[in-house]
Design an enzyme around this catalytic site. Structure first.
Site, PDB file in Angstrom:
ATOM      1  N   HIS A 293       0.810  -1.211   0.000  1.00 17.02           N
ATOM      2  CA  HIS A 293       0.000   0.000   0.000  1.00 17.02           C
ATOM      3  C   HIS A 293       0.850   1.272   0.000  1.00 17.02           C
ATOM      4  CE1 HIS A 293      -3.449   2.541   1.710  1.00 17.02           C
ATOM      5  NE2 HIS A 293      -3.905   2.048   0.577  1.00 17.02           N
TER       6      HIS A 293
ATOM      7  N   LYS B  18       3.297   4.391  -1.178  1.00 15.39           N
ATOM      8  CA  LYS B  18       3.404   5.268  -2.350  1.00 15.39           C
ATOM      9  C   LYS B  18       4.679   6.082  -2.192  1.00 15.39           C
ATOM     10  CE  LYS B  18      -1.306   4.749  -1.848  1.00 15.39           C
ATOM     11  NZ  LYS B  18      -1.970   4.154  -0.688  1.00 15.39           N
TER      12      LYS B  18
ATOM     13  N   ASP C 141      17.054  10.401  -8.116  1.00 15.05           N
ATOM     14  CA  ASP C 141      18.474  10.759  -7.966  1.00 15.05           C
ATOM     15  C   ASP C 141      18.927  10.831  -6.514  1.00 15.05           C
ATOM     16  OD1 ASP C 141      18.701  10.835 -10.686  1.00 15.05           O
ATOM     17  OD2 ASP C 141      18.628  13.017 -10.859  1.00 15.05           O
TER      18      ASP C 141
ATOM     19  N   HIS D  55      -9.402  11.176   0.611  1.00 17.03           N
ATOM     20  CA  HIS D  55      -8.506  10.020   0.664  1.00 17.03           C
ATOM     21  C   HIS D  55      -7.270  10.311   1.516  1.00 17.03           C
ATOM     22  CE1 HIS D  55      -5.734   6.934  -1.277  1.00 17.03           C
ATOM     23  NE2 HIS D  55      -6.801   6.216  -1.009  1.00 17.03           N
TER      24      HIS D  55
ATOM     25  N   LYS E   1      -4.615  10.733   4.424  1.00 16.97           N
ATOM     26  CA  LYS E   1      -4.247  10.002   5.640  1.00 16.97           C
ATOM     27  C   LYS E   1      -3.373  10.941   6.469  1.00 16.97           C
ATOM     28  CE  LYS E   1      -4.316   6.808   2.056  1.00 16.97           C
ATOM     29  NZ  LYS E   1      -5.617   6.295   2.137  1.00 16.97           N
TER      30      LYS E   1
ATOM     31  N   ASP F  62      -1.746  18.965  18.565  1.00 20.80           N
ATOM     32  CA  ASP F  62      -1.316  20.192  19.257  1.00 20.80           C
ATOM     33  C   ASP F  62      -0.587  21.188  18.357  1.00 20.80           C
ATOM     34  OD1 ASP F  62      -2.396  19.024  21.472  1.00 20.80           O
ATOM     35  OD2 ASP F  62      -0.485  18.476  22.390  1.00 20.80           O
TER      36      ASP F  62
END
Length: 477
Positions: A216, A218, A223, A395, A397, A402
């Site tokens: 899952h 990404k 370089d 979508h 996450k 604080d």
């Protein structure tokens, strides 16, 4: 008739016996044991078909492929931090979280980082493609989903162009997440000299089919100097072109600085666990260059997955929630907390911490969304502000506490991300960056509806039943 009854009884007894053996054979969380027993026992035979695709654990050999990998580049990353250690100091909350990740995952805190954020797919893809086009040495991509559509093929064309220029191009993708995309899509890239692997596949694909234990993450590294991590996959729907989802709201980081080397180290582990022997990578200075970035954001890159019994990212979420004294902001498409996360949030609410939770306005997985609605009601009862984002599909996450510490990555606030999927998140210890993110949260608030108990009281009896039933399945969703 007596013979038929006898056969049915034998099948049921064998089914029940095999159910207990199957579920208890592998080490599992207790809640998932009982959830799978319900499926296997009360849905005879068919339950085992469901289990084959959704319940099997990853093989011991594949676990070994991960755990035996050397963490390449660690010394280079540590050496780069010596310049910063004497003049940058973290507060007590950040220091405690840093120590947790150093101990549970070996994650190195890196100081010299510049950050850019993307919440819109068009801006993200424009920037990503521009950086890929500037690559001189290597391009490393590891993605849950690379779709065989317009933007996916545009990416492959660009990667093939760079490979023909002599740039090393390596791609990992999850076959399940990529919706059937196979190596045929990458033919022109392979012909140009690139290397592509579907994550942890078997020779016989039918044996490899499973819903759980998906890749899952990404992650992009260019370089050894530019990196990306977040929630965006590669596909037209992430540009808001899907009629089903509409506008796509996500959170993505672009990193320039030492944390790129941490992303590179993560890519090396995933690549070497997946690739054939002749394609495995080893340390070269070009992959882990000495950085010269005077960034201001301390970051740890933390990964977790079924290759470890330690749920590193979940532990980080849990620690952040328990450290919060003023506010907690959560954005997640799937709100399915396990018991420790659930209790920590309710305790925070009881202690007077302001908790804001953003969820989508539509499902992409029916049972998952109904379970999300169930937990949304629970947290409303405890005093949380639960917002339904109406500006498209949420979508993102994201976790902020604080106005000091931020987490952005691939891990949702759900059991699947905690225990069943390979995830990667960035944890940023910067009040400056947190306040920048809060500005986007304010924009999101203007596109969201604050939910109340009345919103659920009028939804109908069967919807309530479906939500409660989905909650029972939450350990295996």
């Amino acid at each position: 008739m007596n013979l038929l009854i006898a056969v049915i009884l034998i099948v049921l007894v064998l089914n029940a016996t095999l159910s207990f053996i199957t579920v208890f054979w592998s080490k599992r969380d207790v809640s998932r044991i009982w959830a799978w027993l319900v499926v296997l026992v009360f849905v005879p035979v068919i339950g085992f078909v469901i289990y084959w695709f959704a319940g099997r654990r990853i093989s011991d050999k594949k676990i070994f492929d991960f755990t035996s990998q050397e963490i390449v580049g660690r010394e280079q990353i540590r050496d780069n931090q010596k310049y910063y250690g004497h003049h940058l100091h973290l507060n007590q909350k950040a220091s405690m979280l840093v120590e947790l990740f150093e101990n549970n995952s070996g994650s190195i805190l890196t100081y010299g980082n510049d950050l850019e954020t993307f919440f819109d797919g068009r801006a993200f893809f424009d920037d990503l493609f521009a950086e890929i086009d500037k690559a001189k040495d290597h391009i490393h991509l590891a993605y849950f989903a690379i779709s065989n559509d317009v933007i996916g093929n545009k990416l492959v064309d660009l990667l093939a162009k760079k490979a023909r220029q002599g740039v090393g191009v390596r791609v990992i993708y999850d076959a399940y997440g990529s919706h059937g995309t196979h190596l045929g899509m990458y033919h022109r890239l392979l012909k140009a000299g690139g290397t592509v692997y579907p994550f942890l596949t078997r020779r016989f694909q039918l044996l490899a089919l499973r819903i759980n234990f998906r890749f899952h993450r990404k992650v992009v590294v260019i370089d050894g100097k530019v990196g990306y991590i977040g929630g965006f996959n590669i596909g037209d729907q992430y540009l808001g072109k899907s009629k089903r989802f509409g506008n796509w709201r996500d959170s993505q980081l672009k990193i320039i600085g030492d944390s790129v080397l941490s992303l590179q180290s993560r890519f090396f582990i995933d690549w070497n666990a997946t690739a054939k022997k002749q394609d495995k990578l080893s340390f070269l200075e070009d992959y882990f260059p000495a950085t010269q970035v005077n960034g201001i954001h301390p970051i740890q890159i933390v990964s977790s997955g079924p290759d470890s019994l330690t749920a590193q990212i979940k532990q980080g979420y849990l620690k952040m929630i328990t450290l919060a004294t003023k506010s907690i902001t959560i954005q997640t498409p799937y709100l399915i907390p396990d018991q420790p996360i659930y209790e920590s949030l309710t305790i925070a609410l009881a202690a007077g911490v302001k908790v804001n939770i953003f969820i989508p306005d539509r499902p992409d997985h029916p049972f998952v969304y109904r379970a999300t609605q169930y937990y949304a009601q629970e947290f409303i009862d405890f005093g949380a502000n639960v917002y339904r984002y109406d500006g498209g599909f949420l979508h993102s996450k994201l976790l902020i506490i604080d106005d000091e510490i931020v987490s952005i990555g691939s891990a949702n606030m759900d059991i699947r991300s905690f225990e069943l999927s390979f995830e990667a998140n960035a944890f940023i210890y910067s009040s400056y960056f947190a306040k920048k993110i809060e500005k986007q949260i304010s924009i999101d608030l203007s596109k969201s509806k604050l939910l109340s108990k009345k919103d659920f009281e009028t939804q109908g009896f069967w919807m309530t039943v479906l939500q409660k039933f989905s909650r029972l399945l939450s350990p295996i969703l």
